[in-house]
Design a protein around this motif. Structure first.
Motif, mmCIF file in Angstrom:
data_model
loop_
_atom_site.group_PDB
_atom_site.id
_atom_site.type_symbol
_atom_site.label_atom_id
_atom_site.label_comp_id
_atom_site.label_asym_id
_atom_site.label_seq_id
_atom_site.Cartn_x
_atom_site.Cartn_y
_atom_site.Cartn_z
ATOM 1 N N ARG A 115 4.295 1.777 0.212
ATOM 2 C CA ARG A 115 3.387 0.901 -0.546
ATOM 3 C C ARG A 115 3.694 -0.570 -0.244
ATOM 4 O O ARG A 115 2.793 -1.391 -0.094
ATOM 5 N N ALA A 116 4.974 -0.900 -0.152
ATOM 6 C CA ALA A 116 5.366 -2.279 0.150
ATOM 7 C C ALA A 116 4.878 -2.689 1.539
ATOM 8 O O ALA A 116 4.371 -3.793 1.724
ATOM 9 N N VAL A 117 5.003 -1.803 2.502
ATOM 10 C CA VAL A 117 4.538 -2.101 3.864
ATOM 11 C C VAL A 117 3.025 -2.308 3.863
ATOM 12 O O VAL A 117 2.512 -3.248 4.478
ATOM 13 N N LEU A 118 2.299 -1.450 3.157
ATOM 14 C CA LEU A 118 0.840 -1.600 3.103
ATOM 15 C C LEU A 118 0.428 -2.916 2.451
ATOM 16 O O LEU A 118 -0.473 -3.600 2.934
ATOM 17 N N ASP A 119 1.092 -3.291 1.358
ATOM 18 C CA ASP A 119 0.783 -4.571 0.708
ATOM 19 C C ASP A 119 1.071 -5.730 1.649
ATOM 20 O O ASP A 119 0.281 -6.676 1.752
ATOM 21 N N PHE A 120 2.204 -5.670 2.345
ATOM 22 C CA PHE A 120 2.571 -6.739 3.278
ATOM 23 C C PHE A 120 1.540 -6.863 4.396
ATOM 24 O O PHE A 120 1.075 -7.957 4.721
ATOM 25 N N GLN A 133 -0.809 -10.013 5.408
ATOM 26 C CA GLN A 133 -0.617 -10.694 6.689
ATOM 27 C C GLN A 133 -1.780 -10.481 7.652
ATOM 28 O O GLN A 133 -2.219 -11.419 8.306
ATOM 29 N N LEU A 134 -2.261 -9.263 7.765
ATOM 30 C CA LEU A 134 -3.313 -8.958 8.729
ATOM 31 C C LEU A 134 -4.706 -9.001 8.109
ATOM 32 O O LEU A 134 -5.675 -9.319 8.786
ATOM 33 N N GLY A 135 -4.778 -8.665 6.834
ATOM 34 C CA GLY A 135 -6.075 -8.650 6.168
ATOM 35 C C GLY A 135 -6.430 -9.965 5.510
ATOM 36 O O GLY A 135 -7.553 -10.142 5.043
ATOM 37 N N GLY A 136 -5.468 -10.883 5.430
ATOM 38 C CA GLY A 136 -5.739 -12.183 4.845
ATOM 39 C C GLY A 136 -5.912 -12.172 3.335
ATOM 40 O O GLY A 136 -6.554 -13.046 2.772
ATOM 41 N N HIS A 137 -5.346 -11.180 2.678
ATOM 42 C CA HIS A 137 -5.473 -11.069 1.227
ATOM 43 C C HIS A 137 -4.159 -11.490 0.575
ATOM 44 O O HIS A 137 -3.260 -10.683 0.394
ATOM 45 N N ALA A 138 -4.052 -12.757 0.225
ATOM 46 C CA ALA A 138 -2.813 -13.308 -0.336
ATOM 47 C C ALA A 138 -2.396 -12.586 -1.614
ATOM 48 O O ALA A 138 -1.212 -12.485 -1.915
ATOM 49 N N ASP A 142 1.005 -8.631 -5.415
ATOM 50 C CA ASP A 142 1.152 -7.229 -5.808
ATOM 51 C C ASP A 142 2.489 -6.671 -5.327
ATOM 52 O O ASP A 142 3.166 -5.936 -6.045
ATOM 53 N N LEU A 143 2.855 -7.027 -4.104
ATOM 54 C CA LEU A 143 4.130 -6.573 -3.539
ATOM 55 C C LEU A 143 5.295 -7.076 -4.390
ATOM 56 O O LEU A 143 6.150 -6.290 -4.803
#
Length: 99
Positions: free
Chosen positions: A53-58, A62-67, A72-73
């Motif tokens: 979950r942490a990797v997906l949030d990161f 970073q890649l999706g541009g969703h600060a 959430d992380l």
């Protein structure tokens, strides 16, 4: 030192918990060898899910541009007593090697 660093440490985690082994061993009820740390197959399963979950949030941040994904992380890691989490801000600007 020019980029942000995010570190999460999972108490009682084994190296294999960060691979598919943590999930597979729990799902297949593979017995755990004796250990003095209180590690169970359920511990491995939970660590694996939290790390993924942490990797997906990161990656979302970073890649999706969703600060908000970084918020959430930090929130999910910070509220878990079995996880220590820190964020180190990198330098704002990379130095010019030419002077």
């Amino acid at each position: 030192h020019w980029t942000d660093v995010y570190r999460a440490a999972f108490k009682k985690a084994y190296h294999g918990d960060f691979t598919e082994w943590g999930m597979v061993a729990w799902k297949l009820s593979i017995p755990m060898p004796p250990n003095p740390y209180g590690h169970t197959r359920r511990t491995g399963y939970d660590v694996n899910r939290r790390a993924c979950r942490a990797v997906l949030d990161f990656l979302e941040a970073q890649l999706g541009g969703h600060a908000k994904a970084l918020d959430d992380l930090e929130a999910s890691m910070g509220h878990d007593p079995g996880v220590s989490f820190n964020h180190i801000s990198g330098s704002a600007k990379k130095p010019n090697p030419g002077g």
